[in-house]
Scaffold this motif. Structure first.
Motif, short mmCIF file in Angstrom:
data_model
loop_
_atom_site.label_atom_id
_atom_site.label_comp_id
_atom_site.label_asym_id
_atom_site.label_seq_id
_atom_site.Cartn_x
_atom_site.Cartn_y
_atom_site.Cartn_z
N GLU A 1 43.36 31.07 53.64
CA GLU A 1 43.17 30.02 52.65
C GLU A 1 43.05 28.64 53.31
O GLU A 1 42.06 27.94 53.14
N GLU B 1 44.65 42.91 46.31
CA GLU B 1 44.05 43.00 47.65
C GLU B 1 44.00 41.63 48.31
O GLU B 1 44.27 41.49 49.49
N VAL B 2 43.62 40.61 47.51
CA VAL B 2 43.53 39.25 48.05
C VAL B 2 44.90 38.81 48.58
O VAL B 2 45.00 38.21 49.65
N ARG C 1 38.68 44.99 32.29
CA ARG C 1 38.62 43.76 33.07
C ARG C 1 39.97 43.46 33.72
O ARG C 1 40.04 43.11 34.90
N ARG D 1 43.51 44.54 40.44
CA ARG D 1 43.48 45.22 41.74
C ARG D 1 42.91 44.29 42.81
O ARG D 1 43.40 44.26 43.94
N ILE D 2 41.87 43.54 42.43
CA ILE D 2 41.30 42.61 43.41
C ILE D 2 42.33 41.56 43.80
O ILE D 2 42.49 41.23 44.99
N ARG D 3 43.08 41.06 42.79
CA ARG D 3 44.10 40.05 43.08
C ARG D 3 45.12 40.62 44.06
O ARG D 3 45.56 39.94 44.99
N MET E 1 35.84 53.94 31.62
CA MET E 1 35.40 52.71 32.27
C MET E 1 36.60 51.80 32.55
O MET E 1 37.57 51.81 31.81
N ALA E 2 36.48 51.09 33.61
CA ALA E 2 37.59 50.19 33.97
C ALA E 2 37.66 49.02 33.00
O ALA E 2 36.65 48.59 32.46
N PHE F 1 40.70 45.84 36.64
CA PHE F 1 39.72 45.58 37.70
C PHE F 1 40.10 44.33 38.50
O PHE F 1 40.24 44.36 39.71
N LEU F 2 40.32 43.23 37.77
CA LEU F 2 40.64 41.97 38.45
C LEU F 2 42.05 42.01 39.04
O LEU F 2 42.31 41.40 40.07
N LYS G 1 47.07 40.50 49.92
CA LYS G 1 47.43 41.18 51.17
C LYS G 1 46.79 40.52 52.40
O LYS G 1 47.17 40.82 53.52
N THR G 2 45.77 39.68 52.20
CA THR G 2 45.09 39.10 53.36
C THR G 2 46.02 38.11 54.05
O THR G 2 46.85 37.47 53.40
N PRO G 3 45.87 37.97 55.37
CA PRO G 3 46.73 37.04 56.10
C PRO G 3 46.66 35.64 55.50
O PRO G 3 45.57 35.17 55.17
#
Lengths: 89, 469
Positions: free
Chosen positions: A23, A14-15, A4, A10-12, A1-2, A7-8, A17-19
């Motif tokens: 924000e 990805e965030v 915390r 990886r999300i950070r 299981m992942a 998991f978080l 990477k957004t243009p």
């Protein structure tokens, strides 16, 4: 299981990477939209509760005309009675 | 039947079968038309709706930009209340977490409230294999479970069933013939389900929203079964995609104002259930244990990806009802958990572009879905992008890629475009009748088999413009 942290993390990643425009854009956009909602609600309130100058002016004019007409009617009646009395004499 | 079982046959065949199914055509036509009308009425009488849609979209955009922070806060708050939070990278992990809980706690029966997230991970099949009996308690889902089928609509799972079919299914379980009367059937199902609620050890739900600020899981239902599932059994497990988190209660108000209006035309659904962790000291209701499973399953990849906007989706189903393709073929022909225009994008997100190489074309790009979407997701734009990337990655069939390559060449050069239009004008002559192209030769005939094509005009716009100017 992942976990915390993984998991978080990886999300950070990805965030990040957004243009960058997102924000700032979302913050200002939310304010603009909020303002327009407030404006809309204000308008709705005003339209049922507030004083509309145009409408009041129109009302005043029509009352004025009605008053003038009534006054004219009275003065006509008055002068007719005067003439009647003059004829009788 | 599993949701994937239909995938052995190509999409065109599945769609063709749906078009020939007269029961399905009748049920779909009535239901989608009703939903469209209800939604329109709801928004006509709600002038703030348009601005609220912008607001909802902006909240989703901003939430994604701090998704890790909001998820962290949600988990902290739930743990503070005595709940457990599980992190699942994949659908398999999410499933395994539920199964492990069942094993550890000796669960024999689980009651479920309607949840697309658990459909996504094929939870019912996994539970049955593990010796746990899952019982769907939403009336539509219950009907579907009895028929051994999958939901064909995000919010109305049994939309493809007629009254008569439902009567047969419920009569079989009740052990006596029941009339095809919705009221009588609902009453019968109610009696059957009531026992299950009391018997079950575990209640499984999804989540329409999860409020980070307070650790609240929000369930929007119309039958009240969600409330029973979250209070009666001793364990409550909620499975949700990570994009369902919202920052605060103030944001929840915006979404609640839009969700039911978009879905069923209601101002609010009959039940809005807010759940905060397990039963607290002094509380009369609630489970002994509360577990929240946060599932990624391909979602986080799209935060900075081309399908980002699909993460804004509230699962209201409004885009299904208005889609000319969905209205004709229904949900099952799509062959995946999420049908309709948004379903194509969600499938690409969860299972990769390759899984939608046919479905990416199951849209007319008319834009009706974008018009009704409560968060204005630009579905047509993303479908075009998807088609382009399928072409670039050479996933699309070779014949299709060749045709589009030729088409692109023609459009890119003025001479080639004019020349081909001139040739087409002459070549089409034998096929024009009554001002329409009614029958074309070769594979072009596939188009004219079901609809007419307007012929190329005798004079081009440029030629006419010379006379007009």
């Amino acid at each position: 299981m992942a976990t915390r942290a993984d998991f978080l993390g990886r999300i950070r990643a990805e965030v990040s990477k957004t243009p960058g425009r997102f924000e700032a854009q979302t913050a200002t956009r939310r304010k603009t939209i909020q303002d327009s909602i407030v404006q809309q609600v204000d308008d709705a309130r005003e339209s049922s509760a507030g004083v509309n100058l145009d409408e009041e002016m129109t009302n005043m004019l029509s009352y004025q005309h009605a008053y003038n007409a009534a006054a004219k009617f009275l003065s006509t009646v008055d002068s007719t009675i005067d003439s009647l009395i003059g004829m009788v004499r | 039947m599993s949701g994937e079982a239909g995938l052995a046959t190509p999409f065109s065949e599945r769609a063709g079968r749906a078009l020939r199914d007269t029961f399905l055509q009748e049920a779909l036509g009535i239901a989608t038309t009703k939903f469209i009308g209800l939604r329109r009425e709801a928004f006509d009488g709600f002038p703030a709706g348009e601005a609220l849609r912008d607001q909802a979209r902006a909240i989703k955009e901003a939430t994604l930009q701090r998704l890790d922070v909001h998820l962290g806060r949600l988990a902290d708050n739930i743990e503070r209340l005595g709940g457990h939070v599980h992190w699942a990278d994949t659908a398999e992990e999410a499933r395994e977490i539920v199964l492990k809980l069942c094993r550890d706690k000796g669960v024999r029966m689980a009651v479920k409230s309607k949840s697309m997230a658990t459909e996504e991970i094929d939870l019912n099949e996994a539970l049955e294999r593990a010796g746990v009996t899952p019982v769907e308690t939403d009336l539509g889902e219950y009907i579907i479970q009895l028929a051994h089928e999958r939901p064909s609509h995000i919010i109305a799972p049994a939309i493809h069933k007629t009254k008569g079919q439902v009567a047969e299914l419920i009569s079989a379980v009740a052990g006596k013939p029941l009339p095809a009367d919705p009221e009588a059937l609902t009453a019968a199902a109610r009696v059957l389900l009531r026992e299950k609620f009391l018997e079950a050890d575990m209640g499984i739900t999804g989540a329409n929203f999860a409020v980070a600020e307070t650790g609240t899981v929000v369930l929007v239902t119309n039958e009240g079964n969600g409330r029973m599932v979250t209070t009666l059994p001793r364990i409550h497990v909620a499975v949700m995609g990570i994009e369902k988190v919202i920052p605060s209660m103030t944001d929840l108000v915006v979404f609640l104002a839009l969700l039911a209006r978009s879905a069923t035309g209601q101002k609010l659904s009959s039940y809005t259930t807010l759940v905060r962790g397990p039963r607290q000291a002094g509380e009369l209701e609630g489970p002994d244990e509360f577990h929240l499973i946060l599932m990624d399953g391909g979602r986080s990849r799209q935060i900075a990806g081309t399908l980002r906007e699909a993460l804004y989706c509230l699962r209201c189903g409004a885009c299904l009802n208005v889609c000319p393709v969905y209205r004709q073929i229904g949900g099952h022909a799509y062959g995946h958990t999420y049908p309709g225009p948004i379903g194509i994008l969600l499938t690409a997100m969860l299972k990769g572009d390759r899984s939608v190489k046919e479905l990416a074309h199951a849209s007319t790009l008319c834009g009706a879905c974008k018009d009704v979407c409560p968060v204005r997701i630009d579905i047509p734009r993303m479908l075009v992008d998807l088609r382009e990337s399928l072409d670039r990655e050479k996933i699309a069939p070779a014949s299709e890629r060749v045709v589009f390559k030729i088409f692109r060449r023609l459009l890119m050069s003025e001479t080639a475009f004019r020349l081909s239009a001139a040739i087409g004008r002459v070549a089409q002559r034998p096929f024009v009748s009554e001002g329409k192209l009614r029958r074309l030769p070769l594979f072009f005939g596939q188009w004219t088999a079901t609809r007419d094509l307007p012929p190329i005009a005798a004079r081009t716009f440029r030629e006419r413009w010379k006379d007009l100017a």
